[in-house]
Design a protein around this motif. Structure first.
Motif, PDB file in Angstrom:
ATOM      1  N   MET A  84       0.823  -1.200   0.000  1.00 26.32           N
ATOM      2  CA  MET A  84       0.000   0.000   0.000  1.00 26.32           C
ATOM      3  C   MET A  84       0.865   1.261   0.000  1.00 26.32           C
ATOM      4  O   MET A  84       0.660   2.184  -0.806  1.00 26.32           O
ATOM      5  CB  MET A  84      -0.900  -0.010   1.232  1.00 26.32           C
ATOM      6  CG  MET A  84      -1.655   1.272   1.509  1.00 26.32           C
ATOM      7  SD  MET A  84      -2.539   1.215   3.091  1.00 26.32           S
ATOM      8  CE  MET A  84      -1.153   1.463   4.255  1.00 26.32           C
ATOM      9  N   MET A  85       1.841   1.297   0.878  1.00 31.24           N
ATOM     10  CA  MET A  85       2.698   2.467   0.990  1.00 31.24           C
ATOM     11  C   MET A  85       3.574   2.653  -0.246  1.00 31.24           C
ATOM     12  O   MET A  85       3.817   3.776  -0.694  1.00 31.24           O
ATOM     13  CB  MET A  85       3.567   2.358   2.238  1.00 31.24           C
ATOM     14  CG  MET A  85       2.800   2.422   3.552  1.00 31.24           C
ATOM     15  SD  MET A  85       2.015   4.026   3.863  1.00 31.24           S
ATOM     16  CE  MET A  85       3.475   5.050   4.151  1.00 31.24           C
ATOM     17  N   LEU A  86       4.048   1.561  -0.817  1.00 28.19           N
ATOM     18  CA  LEU A  86       4.902   1.634  -1.999  1.00 28.19           C
ATOM     19  C   LEU A  86       4.134   2.101  -3.222  1.00 28.19           C
ATOM     20  O   LEU A  86       4.609   2.950  -3.986  1.00 28.19           O
ATOM     21  CB  LEU A  86       5.546   0.271  -2.261  1.00 28.19           C
ATOM     22  CG  LEU A  86       6.654  -0.123  -1.288  1.00 28.19           C
ATOM     23  CD1 LEU A  86       6.927  -1.622  -1.353  1.00 28.19           C
ATOM     24  CD2 LEU A  86       7.933   0.660  -1.566  1.00 28.19           C
ATOM     25  N   VAL A  87       2.947   1.564  -3.420  1.00 26.88           N
ATOM     26  CA  VAL A  87       2.148   1.957  -4.577  1.00 26.88           C
ATOM     27  C   VAL A  87       1.750   3.430  -4.468  1.00 26.88           C
ATOM     28  O   VAL A  87       1.783   4.165  -5.468  1.00 26.88           O
ATOM     29  CB  VAL A  87       0.907   1.055  -4.714  1.00 26.88           C
ATOM     30  CG1 VAL A  87      -0.097   1.633  -5.710  1.00 26.88           C
ATOM     31  CG2 VAL A  87       1.325  -0.343  -5.164  1.00 26.88           C
ATOM     32  N   ALA A  88       1.402   3.871  -3.273  1.00 30.27           N
ATOM     33  CA  ALA A  88       1.074   5.291  -3.093  1.00 30.27           C
ATOM     34  C   ALA A  88       2.260   6.167  -3.474  1.00 30.27           C
ATOM     35  O   ALA A  88       2.119   7.170  -4.179  1.00 30.27           O
ATOM     36  CB  ALA A  88       0.658   5.552  -1.649  1.00 30.27           C
ATOM     37  N   ARG A  89       3.443   5.783  -3.013  1.00 29.94           N
ATOM     38  CA  ARG A  89       4.652   6.567  -3.302  1.00 29.94           C
ATOM     39  C   ARG A  89       4.983   6.532  -4.792  1.00 29.94           C
ATOM     40  O   ARG A  89       5.306   7.571  -5.389  1.00 29.94           O
ATOM     41  CB  ARG A  89       5.824   6.011  -2.489  1.00 29.94           C
ATOM     42  CG  ARG A  89       7.166   6.673  -2.755  1.00 29.94           C
ATOM     43  CD  ARG A  89       7.179   8.121  -2.337  1.00 29.94           C
ATOM     44  NE  ARG A  89       8.537   8.659  -2.384  1.00 29.94           N
ATOM     45  CZ  ARG A  89       8.818   9.955  -2.431  1.00 29.94           C
ATOM     46  NH1 ARG A  89       7.846  10.845  -2.437  1.00 29.94           N
ATOM     47  NH2 ARG A  89      10.065  10.369  -2.465  1.00 29.94           N
ATOM     48  N   LEU A  90       4.907   5.382  -5.402  1.00 26.43           N
ATOM     49  CA  LEU A  90       5.194   5.271  -6.834  1.00 26.43           C
ATOM     50  C   LEU A  90       4.211   6.105  -7.654  1.00 26.43           C
ATOM     51  O   LEU A  90       4.591   6.728  -8.648  1.00 26.43           O
ATOM     52  CB  LEU A  90       5.148   3.805  -7.263  1.00 26.43           C
ATOM     53  CG  LEU A  90       6.310   2.944  -6.770  1.00 26.43           C
ATOM     54  CD1 LEU A  90       6.012   1.461  -6.996  1.00 26.43           C
ATOM     55  CD2 LEU A  90       7.623   3.326  -7.459  1.00 26.43           C
ATOM     56  N   ASN A  91       2.958   6.129  -7.223  1.00 27.00           N
ATOM     57  CA  ASN A  91       1.977   6.951  -7.929  1.00 27.00           C
ATOM     58  C   ASN A  91       2.283   8.433  -7.799  1.00 27.00           C
ATOM     59  O   ASN A  91       2.147   9.195  -8.758  1.00 27.00           O
ATOM     60  CB  ASN A  91       0.567   6.649  -7.411  1.00 27.00           C
ATOM     61  CG  ASN A  91      -0.035   5.403  -8.040  1.00 27.00           C
ATOM     62  OD1 ASN A  91       0.262   5.066  -9.174  1.00 27.00           O
ATOM     63  ND2 ASN A  91      -0.872   4.715  -7.290  1.00 27.00           N
ATOM     64  N   THR A  92       2.701   8.870  -6.611  1.00 33.94           N
ATOM     65  CA  THR A  92       3.024  10.292  -6.460  1.00 33.94           C
ATOM     66  C   THR A  92       4.258  10.668  -7.264  1.00 33.94           C
ATOM     67  O   THR A  92       4.398  11.808  -7.707  1.00 33.94           O
ATOM     68  CB  THR A  92       3.236  10.678  -4.984  1.00 33.94           C
ATOM     69  OG1 THR A  92       4.374   9.993  -4.460  1.00 33.94           O
ATOM     70  CG2 THR A  92       2.009  10.362  -4.152  1.00 33.94           C
ATOM     71  N   LEU A  93       5.152   9.708  -7.466  1.00 38.23           N
ATOM     72  CA  LEU A  93       6.373   9.982  -8.221  1.00 38.23           C
ATOM     73  C   LEU A  93       6.166   9.941  -9.727  1.00 38.23           C
ATOM     74  O   LEU A  93       6.786  10.726 -10.465  1.00 38.23           O
ATOM     75  CB  LEU A  93       7.460   8.963  -7.845  1.00 38.23           C
ATOM     76  CG  LEU A  93       8.066   9.076  -6.442  1.00 38.23           C
ATOM     77  CD1 LEU A  93       8.994   7.894  -6.172  1.00 38.23           C
ATOM     78  CD2 LEU A  93       8.832  10.389  -6.294  1.00 38.23           C
ATOM     79  N   PHE A  94       5.304   9.039 -10.210  1.00 43.51           N
ATOM     80  CA  PHE A  94       5.278   8.775 -11.648  1.00 43.51           C
ATOM     81  C   PHE A  94       3.933   8.990 -12.352  1.00 43.51           C
ATOM     82  O   PHE A  94       3.901   9.076 -13.572  1.00 43.51           O
ATOM     83  CB  PHE A  94       5.734   7.332 -11.914  1.00 43.51           C
ATOM     84  CG  PHE A  94       7.156   7.067 -11.513  1.00 43.51           C
ATOM     85  CD1 PHE A  94       8.216   7.619 -12.220  1.00 43.51           C
ATOM     86  CD2 PHE A  94       7.445   6.279 -10.410  1.00 43.51           C
ATOM     87  CE1 PHE A  94       9.533   7.386 -11.842  1.00 43.51           C
ATOM     88  CE2 PHE A  94       8.761   6.035 -10.023  1.00 43.51           C
ATOM     89  CZ  PHE A  94       9.809   6.595 -10.743  1.00 43.51           C
ATOM     90  N   ALA A  95       2.821   9.079 -11.614  1.00 41.64           N
ATOM     91  CA  ALA A  95       1.520   9.151 -12.286  1.00 41.64           C
ATOM     92  C   ALA A  95       1.226  10.525 -12.880  1.00 41.64           C
ATOM     93  O   ALA A  95       0.334  10.655 -13.715  1.00 41.64           O
ATOM     94  CB  ALA A  95       0.407   8.759 -11.314  1.00 41.64           C
ATOM     95  N   GLY A  96       1.980  11.543 -12.457  1.00 44.84           N
ATOM     96  CA  GLY A  96       1.737  12.875 -13.023  1.00 44.84           C
ATOM     97  C   GLY A  96       0.418  13.437 -12.536  1.00 44.84           C
ATOM     98  O   GLY A  96       0.056  13.286 -11.371  1.00 44.84           O
TER      99      GLY A  96
END
Length: 225
Positions: A159-171
């Motif tokens: 959960m925490m990793l996907v949230a972080r990856l989304n903030t970094l890469f989803a634009g």
């Protein structure tokens, strides 16, 4: 906006009849996952769009104070256009038409951190420490992100990793969802401090529990299945 995990864009005419059922299914999944119903109504979402509140607005309006006037102020702090990849998208490297034009999420990871390398290389190389240099409480810094996505899709670390990856890469405006009024990345603080320690701005002073973390991330669509 399309909420599916398909790479093929769908017309609004195709999506509209099913919009209500899609929202209802998501609400049921969130409730089953332990997300309180009030968290789903902090800000009323249009059926075809994702948006979020900041951690401070969420914390003061829902998790701690809960008063109508506070909730109204939080509704004024809505950040629109925050479409993200789902856990399934990250696990399968599948795109969504409303996120980066359907680009598969690992493509952005490769372009940013592993230029010229293969998907297999990136999956084998990306660790928790790369995503959270300051650490992620209760999760090993050497754990591979791909292993957590595959073996523990509903877990705290994933959960925490996907949230972080989304903030970094989803634009879109996703990164703004976790930025405090003083410009601090609250998700990074959540990760480094951990449950029962982290306290958002504008809270009553009570630390967020792991359930509070989950309610915020799922209720604000930074993570979804």
């Amino acid at each position: 906006m399309d909420h599916s995990s398909d790479t093929t864009p769908q017309s609004s005419a195709t999506l509209a009849p099913a919009a209500g059922s899609v929202v209802s299914q998501r609400r049921r999944r969130f409730i089953q996952a332990g997300v309180v119903p009030v968290g789903l109504t902090l800000a009323s979402r249009p059926a075809m769009a994702w948006h979020c509140n900041t951690t401070s607005a969420w914390g003061s309006a829902v998790l701690r104070n809960g008063g109508a006037s506070v909730q109204a102020r939080a509704d004024q702090a809505v950040i629109n256009n925050t479409e993200c990849w789902t856990i399934t998208n990250w696990n399968n490297n599948s795109g969504r038409s409303s996120v980066r034009g359907g680009t598969a999420p690992w493509t952005l990871v490769i372009n940013t951190w592993y230029a010229g390398k293969s998907l297999a290389y990136a999956r084998n190389s990306l660790t928790v420490a790369k995503v959270y240099p300051g650490g992620l409480k209760t999760v090993s810094s050497t754990a591979k992100v791909s292993d957590l996505l595959k073996n523990d899709p509903g877990g705290y670390g994933t959960m925490m990793l996907v949230a972080r990856l989304n903030t970094l890469f989803a634009g879109n405006n996703v990164a703004q969802c976790v930025v405090s009024s003083t410009g601090q990345d609250m998700l990074v603080q959540m990760a480094s401090q951990g449950p029962d320690v982290f306290k958002p701005a504008n809270s009553t002073g009570a630390a967020w529990t792991a359930t509070d973390f989950r309610n915020y991330l799922y209720g604000n669509w930074l993570v979804s299945v």
